[in-house]
Design an enzyme around this catalytic site. Sequence first.
Site, PDB file in Angstrom:
ATOM      1  N   HIS A 294       0.853  -1.203   0.000  1.00 48.11           N
ATOM      2  CA  HIS A 294       0.000   0.000   0.000  1.00 48.11           C
ATOM      3  C   HIS A 294       0.881   1.242   0.000  1.00 48.11           C
ATOM      4  O   HIS A 294       2.094   1.156   0.181  1.00 48.11           O
ATOM      5  CB  HIS A 294      -0.999  -0.017   1.151  1.00 48.11           C
ATOM      6  CG  HIS A 294      -0.393   0.078   2.533  1.00 48.11           C
ATOM      7  ND1 HIS A 294       0.405  -0.911   3.065  1.00 48.11           N
ATOM      8  CD2 HIS A 294      -0.475   1.047   3.480  1.00 48.11           C
ATOM      9  CE1 HIS A 294       0.768  -0.557   4.290  1.00 48.11           C
ATOM     10  NE2 HIS A 294       0.256   0.636   4.561  1.00 48.11           N
TER      11      HIS A 294
ATOM     12  N   HIS B 273       1.412   3.939   1.895  1.00 54.35           N
ATOM     13  CA  HIS B 273       1.950   4.701   3.023  1.00 54.35           C
ATOM     14  C   HIS B 273       3.485   4.802   2.973  1.00 54.35           C
ATOM     15  O   HIS B 273       4.161   3.866   2.550  1.00 54.35           O
ATOM     16  CB  HIS B 273       1.508   4.082   4.349  1.00 54.35           C
ATOM     17  CG  HIS B 273       0.057   4.322   4.645  1.00 54.35           C
ATOM     18  ND1 HIS B 273      -0.670   3.544   5.508  1.00 54.35           N
ATOM     19  CD2 HIS B 273      -0.801   5.260   4.172  1.00 54.35           C
ATOM     20  CE1 HIS B 273      -1.920   4.000   5.561  1.00 54.35           C
ATOM     21  NE2 HIS B 273      -2.030   5.038   4.751  1.00 54.35           N
TER      22      HIS B 273
ATOM     23  N   ASP C 118       5.844   4.622   5.103  1.00 60.05           N
ATOM     24  CA  ASP C 118       6.693   3.641   5.791  1.00 60.05           C
ATOM     25  C   ASP C 118       6.756   2.308   5.028  1.00 60.05           C
ATOM     26  O   ASP C 118       7.429   1.370   5.459  1.00 60.05           O
ATOM     27  CB  ASP C 118       6.251   3.430   7.251  1.00 60.05           C
ATOM     28  CG  ASP C 118       4.835   2.889   7.370  1.00 60.05           C
ATOM     29  OD1 ASP C 118       3.940   3.380   6.661  1.00 60.05           O
ATOM     30  OD2 ASP C 118       4.621   1.962   8.180  1.00 60.05           O
ATOM     31  N   HIS C 119       6.060   2.242   3.881  1.00 56.70           N
ATOM     32  CA  HIS C 119       6.116   1.047   3.028  1.00 56.70           C
ATOM     33  C   HIS C 119       6.670   1.355   1.632  1.00 56.70           C
ATOM     34  O   HIS C 119       6.997   0.448   0.886  1.00 56.70           O
ATOM     35  CB  HIS C 119       4.722   0.408   2.913  1.00 56.70           C
ATOM     36  CG  HIS C 119       4.180  -0.017   4.249  1.00 56.70           C
ATOM     37  ND1 HIS C 119       4.159  -1.322   4.674  1.00 56.70           N
ATOM     38  CD2 HIS C 119       3.709   0.722   5.292  1.00 56.70           C
ATOM     39  CE1 HIS C 119       3.677  -1.377   5.912  1.00 56.70           C
ATOM     40  NE2 HIS C 119       3.396  -0.151   6.305  1.00 56.70           N
TER      41      HIS C 119
ATOM     42  N   HIS D 178      -7.471  -0.795   5.288  1.00 57.97           N
ATOM     43  CA  HIS D 178      -6.452   0.113   5.852  1.00 57.97           C
ATOM     44  C   HIS D 178      -6.240   1.253   4.848  1.00 57.97           C
ATOM     45  O   HIS D 178      -6.286   2.427   5.194  1.00 57.97           O
ATOM     46  CB  HIS D 178      -5.177  -0.679   6.108  1.00 57.97           C
ATOM     47  CG  HIS D 178      -4.022   0.130   6.614  1.00 57.97           C
ATOM     48  ND1 HIS D 178      -4.019   0.741   7.843  1.00 57.97           N
ATOM     49  CD2 HIS D 178      -2.814   0.421   6.048  1.00 57.97           C
ATOM     50  CE1 HIS D 178      -2.868   1.383   8.012  1.00 57.97           C
ATOM     51  NE2 HIS D 178      -2.116   1.197   6.939  1.00 57.97           N
TER      52      HIS D 178
ATOM     53  N   ASP E 120      -0.257  -4.019   6.246  1.00 58.55           N
ATOM     54  CA  ASP E 120      -0.917  -3.459   7.430  1.00 58.55           C
ATOM     55  C   ASP E 120      -2.385  -3.868   7.506  1.00 58.55           C
ATOM     56  O   ASP E 120      -3.208  -3.149   8.074  1.00 58.55           O
ATOM     57  CB  ASP E 120      -0.810  -1.924   7.423  1.00 58.55           C
ATOM     58  CG  ASP E 120       0.604  -1.443   7.713  1.00 58.55           C
ATOM     59  OD1 ASP E 120       1.487  -2.277   7.958  1.00 58.55           O
ATOM     60  OD2 ASP E 120       0.818  -0.209   7.685  1.00 58.55           O
TER      61      ASP E 120
ATOM     62  N   HIS F 117       4.281  -4.605  10.792  1.00 57.34           N
ATOM     63  CA  HIS F 117       4.718  -3.965  12.041  1.00 57.34           C
ATOM     64  C   HIS F 117       4.767  -4.934  13.215  1.00 57.34           C
ATOM     65  O   HIS F 117       4.014  -5.899  13.270  1.00 57.34           O
ATOM     66  CB  HIS F 117       3.760  -2.829  12.428  1.00 57.34           C
ATOM     67  CG  HIS F 117       3.773  -1.675  11.474  1.00 57.34           C
ATOM     68  ND1 HIS F 117       4.576  -0.575  11.640  1.00 57.34           N
ATOM     69  CD2 HIS F 117       3.076  -1.470  10.332  1.00 57.34           C
ATOM     70  CE1 HIS F 117       4.371   0.279  10.637  1.00 57.34           C
ATOM     71  NE2 HIS F 117       3.461  -0.242   9.823  1.00 57.34           N
TER      72      HIS F 117
HETATM   73 FE    FE Z   1       2.684   0.734   8.059  1.00 54.99          FE
HETATM   74 ZN    ZN Z   2       0.032   1.640   6.561  1.00 62.79          ZN
END
Ligand code: FE
Ligand code: ZN
Length: 256
Positions: free
Chosen positions: A57, A59, A61-62, A115, A134, A172
């Site tokens: 996805h 985001h 942090d990915h 998400h 996530d 995570h």
């Molecule tokens: Fe994440």
């Molecule tokens: Zn995420």
Amino acid sequence: MPSIEIHQFPCLKDNYGVLVHDRVSGATASIDAPDPAAVSAAAADKGWRISHILVTHHHADHTGGITALKAAFGSTVYGPRIEAARIPGLDVAVGEGDKIRLGDHEITVLETPGHTVGHVSYWMPKDRVVFVGDTLFAMGCGRVLEGSHEMMWASLSRIAGLPRDTAIYCGHEYTEANARFALTIEPENVALSKRAHEVEMARAVGLATLPTTVQQELDTNVFLRPHSFSIRNRLGMRAEADWRVFGEIRTRKNKA
Ligand code: FE
Ligand code: ZN
């Protein structure tokens, strides 16, 4: 010796990086691209070159490491079609049922929105492993940021319906907090109490609590257990649809 080797490593604050390596062809997939330095170091450690980046996805942090990893390795970047505009360097837009090859191994794309609306998971049926980003966490699930509770429940149900010995890799390490919350929802679940204790001990010495398995989540993840009579009783939702019970648990977690 199985021809697939999976290397998981912590990075950023509480993310996991995951490399999936086929020993026969040498092909290596990075699941998402969190911290590019950490992912590159993990690959160098193993002597692997990242041929594929499989994005779950959009985001940061990915996806924050995509550009640097692609420049370093010339990787092909796969990611959800619906989020194509938000994923830098995307080469192959994927959706439900698409197949990706990693050497002789087949990866199937599962759409698991909720998400984010485009979120996908990557399933390797023959290798009994799924990478869920996530969507699901050990004893938890992702925040429903873009989709609806009904949508997220359908996505979680798909993961829960995979063969029970399937290993689940998640984005995570949230397990300890998830366990504490879960015990407020289903304190009489013996498997949950036992696992919460094991997780506390593992985290105290810095061990990863992932991957998990479908079976373990069916037994201990309250977000997958809206059918549980004791949960329904506690929430006063005896006759509601599963997704509504799920939604109530998710709402309570947001406030916890
Ligand atoms: Fe994440
Ligand atoms: Zn995420």
